[in-house]
Write a protein that holds these residues in place. Sequence first.
Motif, mmCIF file in Angstrom:
data_model
loop_
_atom_site.group_PDB
_atom_site.id
_atom_site.type_symbol
_atom_site.label_atom_id
_atom_site.label_comp_id
_atom_site.label_asym_id
_atom_site.label_seq_id
_atom_site.Cartn_x
_atom_site.Cartn_y
_atom_site.Cartn_z
ATOM 1 N N TYR A 40 0.857 -1.192 0.000
ATOM 2 C CA TYR A 40 0.000 0.000 0.000
ATOM 3 C C TYR A 40 0.889 1.237 0.000
ATOM 4 C CZ TYR A 40 -3.883 -3.023 1.376
ATOM 5 O OH TYR A 40 -4.844 -4.002 1.429
ATOM 6 N N ILE A 41 0.604 2.151 -0.922
ATOM 7 C CA ILE A 41 1.350 3.403 -0.988
ATOM 8 C C ILE A 41 0.381 4.570 -0.818
ATOM 9 C CG2 ILE A 41 3.197 2.432 -2.388
ATOM 10 C CD1 ILE A 41 1.944 3.803 -4.849
ATOM 11 N N ASP A 42 0.882 5.670 -0.276
ATOM 12 C CA ASP A 42 0.023 6.821 -0.033
ATOM 13 C C ASP A 42 0.773 8.107 -0.357
ATOM 14 O OD1 ASP A 42 -2.419 7.943 0.687
ATOM 15 O OD2 ASP A 42 -1.944 8.026 2.822
ATOM 16 N N HIS A 43 0.008 9.142 -0.605
ATOM 17 C CA HIS A 43 0.551 10.471 -0.895
ATOM 18 C C HIS A 43 -0.543 11.479 -0.568
ATOM 19 C CE1 HIS A 43 2.128 13.871 -3.233
ATOM 20 N NE2 HIS A 43 3.293 13.271 -3.085
ATOM 21 N N PRO A 44 -0.197 12.643 -0.036
ATOM 22 C CA PRO A 44 -1.226 13.638 0.310
ATOM 23 C C PRO A 44 -2.130 14.019 -0.863
ATOM 24 C CG PRO A 44 0.896 14.299 1.216
ATOM 25 C CD PRO A 44 1.139 13.090 0.353
ATOM 26 N N GLU A 45 -1.604 13.956 -2.080
ATOM 27 C CA GLU A 45 -2.402 14.328 -3.256
ATOM 28 C C GLU A 45 -3.093 13.126 -3.897
ATOM 29 O OE1 GLU A 45 0.252 16.510 -5.772
ATOM 30 O OE2 GLU A 45 0.743 17.898 -4.158
ATOM 31 N N GLY A 46 -3.035 11.966 -3.239
ATOM 32 C CA GLY A 46 -3.686 10.768 -3.767
ATOM 33 C C GLY A 46 -2.715 9.906 -4.556
ATOM 34 N N ILE A 47 -3.207 8.764 -4.982
ATOM 35 C CA ILE A 47 -2.405 7.793 -5.717
ATOM 36 C C ILE A 47 -3.064 7.508 -7.061
ATOM 37 C CG2 ILE A 47 -1.617 5.386 -5.725
ATOM 38 C CD1 ILE A 47 -0.064 7.179 -3.795
ATOM 39 N N SER A 48 -2.268 7.598 -8.115
ATOM 40 C CA SER A 48 -2.770 7.324 -9.463
ATOM 41 C C SER A 48 -2.366 5.906 -9.885
ATOM 42 C CB SER A 48 -2.175 8.330 -10.457
ATOM 43 O OG SER A 48 -0.770 8.137 -10.537
ATOM 44 N N VAL A 49 -2.972 5.457 -10.962
ATOM 45 C CA VAL A 49 -2.608 4.160 -11.535
ATOM 46 C C VAL A 49 -1.141 4.185 -11.959
ATOM 47 C CG1 VAL A 49 -3.048 2.576 -13.448
ATOM 48 C CG2 VAL A 49 -4.952 3.650 -12.267
ATOM 49 N N GLU A 50 -0.693 5.335 -12.493
ATOM 50 C CA GLU A 50 0.694 5.477 -12.927
ATOM 51 C C GLU A 50 1.656 5.348 -11.743
ATOM 52 O OE1 GLU A 50 -1.755 7.669 -13.753
ATOM 53 O OE2 GLU A 50 -2.003 7.098 -15.858
ATOM 54 N N ALA A 51 1.268 5.890 -10.587
ATOM 55 C CA ALA A 51 2.109 5.778 -9.386
ATOM 56 C C ALA A 51 2.238 4.319 -8.972
ATOM 57 C CB ALA A 51 1.520 6.606 -8.243
ATOM 58 N N CYS A 52 1.129 3.596 -8.993
ATOM 59 C CA CYS A 52 1.154 2.165 -8.641
ATOM 60 C C CYS A 52 2.042 1.391 -9.614
ATOM 61 C CB CYS A 52 -0.257 1.587 -8.635
ATOM 62 S SG CYS A 52 -1.290 2.223 -7.294
ATOM 63 N N ALA A 53 1.935 1.719 -10.891
ATOM 64 C CA ALA A 53 2.740 1.028 -11.911
ATOM 65 C C ALA A 53 4.229 1.312 -11.705
ATOM 66 C CB ALA A 53 2.296 1.450 -13.307
ATOM 67 N N ALA A 54 4.571 2.566 -11.406
ATOM 68 C CA ALA A 54 5.983 2.921 -11.199
ATOM 69 C C ALA A 54 6.561 2.181 -9.990
ATOM 70 C CB ALA A 54 6.123 4.434 -11.016
ATOM 71 N N VAL A 55 5.815 2.151 -8.898
ATOM 72 C CA VAL A 55 6.281 1.444 -7.703
ATOM 73 C C VAL A 55 6.369 -0.051 -7.992
ATOM 74 C CG1 VAL A 55 5.694 0.824 -5.324
ATOM 75 C CG2 VAL A 55 5.488 3.209 -6.080
ATOM 76 N N SER A 56 5.400 -0.577 -8.707
ATOM 77 C CA SER A 56 5.391 -2.005 -9.040
ATOM 78 C C SER A 56 6.631 -2.390 -9.852
ATOM 79 C CB SER A 56 4.114 -2.353 -9.810
ATOM 80 O OG SER A 56 4.097 -3.720 -10.119
#
Length: 151
Positions: A40-56
Motif C-alpha cells: 500500500y502506498i500513499d501520498h497527500p495528493e492521492g495515488i494514481s494508476v501510474e504511481a502504482c505502476a511505477a512502484v510495481s
Amino acid sequence: MSGKVSELEALLAPIVEALGYRCWGIEYLSQGRHTLLRVYIDHPEGISVEACAAVSRQASAVLDVEDPISGDYTLEVSSPGMDRPLFTLEQFAESTGEQVKIKLRAPYEGRRNFQGVIRGVEGDEVVLQVEDHEYLLPIDSIDKSNIIPRF
C-alpha cells in the motif's frame, strides 16, 4: 508484524519513499501454493494508476534480485483507499476520531472483533471507544484493522 513482513518492508519501503510516496503498509498472504504480496502506498495528493505502476516496476526489479519470496507470488501495489487498513501505532494516532473495525489474533475479554472510535494511542496500545466502554488493545494483538468510511 511477522518476520517476513518486516523483511519485505525493510526492502521495499526505501524504494517507495525514493519515488516520493509513503509506504503505508505491506500484506504478505501465503496460502498453499499461492502467495500474495500487497504493498500500500500513499501520498497527500492521492495515488494514481501510474504511481502504482511505477512502484510495481521498481519493487519487482528489487524483488527479482533479492529473491526474498520462494516460489511464485503475485505483487499488487495499491492505494490504501477509503477503508484503509491500519498497520502502525502512528497510523492509529493519525486516525484518532475515526470509526474502525479491529480483529484481534486472540480473544480479549471474550471477543476478537471490535468496532468503535479510535480515541488515541497510549504506549503500545490503541485506545478504542466501543459504545460506553473504552478498550486498550495492544498493537501486537491486532491482526487486522480498517477504517470505516464515512459518506
